[in-house]
Structure formats: C-alpha cells, structure tokens
Design an enzyme around this catalytic site. Structure first.
Site, PDB file in Angstrom:
ATOM      1  N   GLU A 150       0.810  -1.297  -0.103  1.00 41.70           N
ATOM      2  CA  GLU A 150      -0.055   0.145   0.079  1.00 41.70           C
ATOM      3  C   GLU A 150       0.786   1.375   0.055  1.00 41.70           C
ATOM      4  O   GLU A 150       1.457   1.733   0.901  1.00 41.70           O
ATOM      5  CB  GLU A 150      -0.906   0.122   1.335  1.00 41.70           C
ATOM      6  CG  GLU A 150      -1.761   1.333   1.142  1.00 41.70           C
ATOM      7  CD  GLU A 150      -2.949   1.494   2.216  1.00 41.70           C
ATOM      8  OE1 GLU A 150      -2.537   0.792   3.405  1.00 41.70           O
ATOM      9  OE2 GLU A 150      -3.685   2.136   2.305  1.00 41.70           O
ATOM     10  N   GLU A 156       3.304  10.559   5.368  1.00 35.50           N
ATOM     11  CA  GLU A 156       3.304   9.093   5.992  1.00 35.50           C
ATOM     12  C   GLU A 156       4.322   8.291   5.651  1.00 35.50           C
ATOM     13  O   GLU A 156       4.812   7.369   6.530  1.00 35.50           O
ATOM     14  CB  GLU A 156       1.864   8.435   5.854  1.00 35.50           C
ATOM     15  CG  GLU A 156       0.794   9.061   6.248  1.00 35.50           C
ATOM     16  CD  GLU A 156      -0.296   8.558   6.310  1.00 35.50           C
ATOM     17  OE1 GLU A 156      -0.604   7.336   6.500  1.00 35.50           O
ATOM     18  OE2 GLU A 156      -1.538   8.770   6.113  1.00 35.50           O
ATOM     19  N   ASP A 183      -5.008   3.488  -2.505  1.00 32.93           N
ATOM     20  CA  ASP A 183      -5.980   4.090  -1.449  1.00 32.93           C
ATOM     21  C   ASP A 183      -6.056   5.425  -2.051  1.00 32.93           C
ATOM     22  O   ASP A 183      -5.203   6.350  -2.035  1.00 32.93           O
ATOM     23  CB  ASP A 183      -5.209   4.097  -0.082  1.00 32.93           C
ATOM     24  CG  ASP A 183      -6.111   4.769   0.806  1.00 32.93           C
ATOM     25  OD1 ASP A 183      -6.801   6.056   0.620  1.00 32.93           O
ATOM     26  OD2 ASP A 183      -5.804   4.432   2.116  1.00 32.93           O
ATOM     27  N   HIS A 186      -4.736   8.868  -0.487  1.00 31.39           N
ATOM     28  CA  HIS A 186      -3.276   8.942  -0.822  1.00 31.39           C
ATOM     29  C   HIS A 186      -3.214   9.368  -2.097  1.00 31.39           C
ATOM     30  O   HIS A 186      -2.201  10.262  -2.484  1.00 31.39           O
ATOM     31  CB  HIS A 186      -2.408   7.833  -0.440  1.00 31.39           C
ATOM     32  CG  HIS A 186      -2.505   7.475   1.067  1.00 31.39           C
ATOM     33  ND1 HIS A 186      -2.149   8.322   2.139  1.00 31.39           N
ATOM     34  CD2 HIS A 186      -3.087   6.356   1.647  1.00 31.39           C
ATOM     35  CE1 HIS A 186      -2.545   7.373   3.120  1.00 31.39           C
ATOM     36  NE2 HIS A 186      -3.040   6.391   2.987  1.00 31.39           N
ATOM     37  N   HIS A 209      -8.837   1.129  -1.004  1.00 34.88           N
ATOM     38  CA  HIS A 209      -9.373   1.721  -0.029  1.00 34.88           C
ATOM     39  C   HIS A 209     -10.136   3.155  -0.601  1.00 34.88           C
ATOM     40  O   HIS A 209      -9.494   4.223  -1.037  1.00 34.88           O
ATOM     41  CB  HIS A 209      -8.514   2.396   0.982  1.00 34.88           C
ATOM     42  CG  HIS A 209      -7.983   1.127   1.906  1.00 34.88           C
ATOM     43  ND1 HIS A 209      -6.927   1.463   2.733  1.00 34.88           N
ATOM     44  CD2 HIS A 209      -8.627   0.010   2.415  1.00 34.88           C
ATOM     45  CE1 HIS A 209      -6.714   0.197   3.548  1.00 34.88           C
ATOM     46  NE2 HIS A 209      -7.784  -0.631   3.286  1.00 34.88           N
ATOM     47  N   ARG A 215     -10.791  12.584   3.017  1.00 37.94           N
ATOM     48  CA  ARG A 215     -10.792  11.513   3.796  1.00 37.94           C
ATOM     49  C   ARG A 215     -12.154  11.303   4.726  1.00 37.94           C
ATOM     50  O   ARG A 215     -12.194  10.455   5.661  1.00 37.94           O
ATOM     51  CB  ARG A 215      -9.793  11.347   4.681  1.00 37.94           C
ATOM     52  CG  ARG A 215      -9.121   9.783   4.615  1.00 37.94           C
ATOM     53  CD  ARG A 215      -7.955   9.484   5.409  1.00 37.94           C
ATOM     54  NE  ARG A 215      -7.268   8.291   4.697  1.00 37.94           N
ATOM     55  CZ  ARG A 215      -6.010   7.724   5.152  1.00 37.94           C
ATOM     56  NH1 ARG A 215      -5.369   8.351   6.004  1.00 37.94           N
ATOM     57  NH2 ARG A 215      -5.742   6.552   4.567  1.00 37.94           N
ATOM     58  N   GLU A 244     -12.042   3.049   3.387  1.00 42.26           N
ATOM     59  CA  GLU A 244     -11.169   3.602   4.829  1.00 42.26           C
ATOM     60  C   GLU A 244     -11.295   5.114   5.006  1.00 42.26           C
ATOM     61  O   GLU A 244     -10.643   5.870   4.045  1.00 42.26           O
ATOM     62  CB  GLU A 244      -9.828   3.134   4.516  1.00 42.26           C
ATOM     63  CG  GLU A 244      -9.030   3.525   5.918  1.00 42.26           C
ATOM     64  CD  GLU A 244      -7.567   3.593   5.698  1.00 42.26           C
ATOM     65  OE1 GLU A 244      -7.179   3.847   4.452  1.00 42.26           O
ATOM     66  OE2 GLU A 244      -6.825   3.121   6.639  1.00 42.26           O
TER      67      GLU A 244
HETATM   68  C1  LER Z   1      -3.566   2.778   6.161  1.00 37.61           C
HETATM   69  O1  LER Z   1      -4.630   1.974   5.056  1.00 37.61           O
HETATM   70  C2  LER Z   1      -3.383   4.078   5.527  1.00 37.61           C
HETATM   71  O2  LER Z   1      -4.186   4.319   4.567  1.00 37.61           O
HETATM   72  C3  LER Z   1      -2.490   4.961   6.172  1.00 37.61           C
HETATM   73  O3  LER Z   1      -3.011   6.000   5.962  1.00 37.61           O
HETATM   74  C4  LER Z   1      -2.517   4.478   7.701  1.00 37.61           C
HETATM   75  O4  LER Z   1      -1.790   5.543   8.224  1.00 37.61           O
HETATM   76 MN    MN Z   2      -5.358   3.039   3.273  1.00 37.46          MN
END
Ligand code: LER
Ligand code: MN
Length: 284
Positions: A150, A156, A183, A186, A209, A215, A244
């Site tokens: 991921e 991060e 995701d 991100h 995600h 978010r 998520e």
């Molecule tokens: C976890 O799935 C994620 O997307 C991260 O942002 C967790 O810190």
């Molecule tokens: Mn994620």
C-alpha cells in the site's frame, strides 16, 4: 475487450469506528448491505476466535487484514535489525491470522507510519524492505494468502507514495503472492491521474481503499469516482471495494462519533454503487 466486474463486493476497514466493539461495527456493515469487513491486524486485542464468531453471526467475509498501528517495531525497512526482525515476525503472524479468519489478503506498507526520511539511504532502506517482504512472502505463498503493498502520501512515508512505485517493489520481490493496492485519499495527493494509476496496476491490484479527497465518506469531497470505477471494470478487478475514511481526530474527541458512523457507512455504499453503475454505462 474490457472485462466487466459484474457484481461488486463492498467492504469497510473498521479503523474509523474508534473505541467500538468489532461485533458492533460488523453488525452495522451487515445492516447496510456490505459483503465484507476489513479486519485490523491486532490479534492480541482482537483474536481470530472473536473475529470468526462475528463473521458467522453477521454473514460478512473478512476481505483483508490491515495492520492497525505501524510503529517502529512494525517497520520492514528499519535501520535497526532488531526492529526489522520484529516487523517480519509481526507480518508473519498476520498471515496466520488471515488464514484463521479466511481473509485472502494482508496489507503491507514497508515503513513505519510518518517515517518520511530514510534511516540509511533511499536505496538501502528500499533494499531492506524488499528483503523483509520477500521473507514474509514465502510464508504467504505457503499459506495461500496474498500481500498487497500500500502506497501512502508523502506525509506518512518517503518510500511508496504512488502505485507505480509499489508495482516496482512488487516486481523486485518477484513473488506471485505479492501485489499492490490503491488508496484514493493518498492517490489524490500523489498521483497525476488516479484512474490511469489503477489501470497500470492491472491484475496486480488486490485491494482498494475508498475515501474522498478529504478522507470523509465518498461523495463529501471532490474525487470523481466514475473514472475510478471504469478503470476497475476495465482491468476486470474482482476483489473487494473497501472503504477507509479517517476524519480529523477532534471529531472523535469532541464530537459524537456514533452519530456519523451510520450515515457515513450508508453514504459510502450508496455512492460507490451509483458510481459503479454509472461507469458500466460508459463506452469501453
Ligand atoms: C492505512 O490503510 C492507510 O491508508 C494509512 O494512511 C495509515 O496510516
Ligand atoms: Mn489505506
């Protein structure tokens, strides 16, 4: 010719349901028509036996295992050999956990969360990640579980920020048990073209995600989900459409979280289904 994903399956990572019993989160997802639940990888506080009881009671499937907290001792590329060894042991334990709860996929990120600088150098930390994940991948292959790399945004991690980087790491690891995931939160920060990045992952995309640009639940920000769904349909994506979201912490500490859990879950599955159907109507 594009392959159509005829019956999408929806899931939800339970991370935003802070402080809530797993069974209660699962009951909510079942009530709103979800097929799966993405389970936090924290067997010491949520053991497989408890997950299995909940899955049986709700009829949900475990769609994936997602590590709960990526601290320094879960850092697969850490400069400290002891931390790396602990991280490898942790991810190995998640494979066993995934087998016990019937989850097909374990999500893997190669650094601790918010490690935005290399410990040694970009190349050396990368090499250590490849080495550690290759070790975990041997267990995964033997257990019939997949690992999904991921990417996270630059605040991060410094290592995997885009799908194309995760795919390069996948190729270097060279195991059939390793794929990538996407995701949208991100990706909205790091990708030039979210749909194109999904398309580029093709058959190696194992999980996704969904969240909107802020978010919050899909539909509350500015990501256009129709091209995303179209890209998934074109690559014949047959895994879960998972969500998520992660609103700011103060909402949990000063708000009334249960009041938004239900509406967010309902909005997520409603908006995802609408976008999926709209994408099916587009020309190939
Ligand atoms: C976890 O799935 C994620 O997307 C991260 O942002 C967790 O810190
Ligand atoms: Mn994620």
């Amino acid at each position: 010719m594009a392959t159509l994903m005829l019956k999408p399956r929806f899931s939800f990572y339970t991370i935003p349901f802070k402080g809530e019993a797993f069974g209660r989160s699962a009951e909510r997802l079942a009530r709103f028509g979800y097929d799966g639940i993405e389970v936090p990888g924290d067997p010491s506080s949520l053991p497989a036996s408890e997950v299995c009881v909940t899955l049986r009671a709700t009829g949900l499937n475990a769609s994936a295992v997602c590590p709960r907290v990526y601290g320094p001792d879960r850092d697969l590329s850490a400069g400290d050999a002891g931390d790396r060894a602990k991280a490898v042991a942790y991810f190995r334990s998640l494979i066993e956990f995934a087998v016990q709860i019937g989850a097909p996929t374990v999500i893997v990120a190669p650094t601790a969360v918010r490690r935005t600088m290399p410990d040694v150098s970009i190349d050396e930390d990368w090499r250590r990640a490849v080495e550690s994940i290759s070790t975990v991948a041997q267990d995964a292959a033997a257990a019939g579980v997949s690992l999904a790399l991921e990417p996270w945004n630059r605040y991060e991690t410094f290592m995997l920020n885009r799908v194309e980087q995760a795919d390069r790491m996948r190729r270097e690891i060279g195991s059939d048990s390793v794929g990538v995931m996407a995701d949208l939160f991100h990706m909205n920060i790091e990708e030039t073209d979210i749909a194109a990045a999904i398309s580029s992952a093709g058959p190696y995309l194992l999980n996704i995600h969904f969240a909107d640009s802020n978010r919050h639940a899909p539909g509350q920000g500015h990501i256009d989900l129709v091209p995303v769904m179209r890209a998934l349909q074109r690559i014949g994506y047959a895994h879960y459409l998972s969500a998520e979201f992660l609103p700011p912490r103060f909402i949990f500490e000063h708000g009334s979280p249960p009041e938004f859990y239900d509406p967010y879950c309902l909005q997520t599955i409603t908006v995802l289904k609408q976008a999926f159907d709209a994408a099916k109507g587009l020309e190939a």
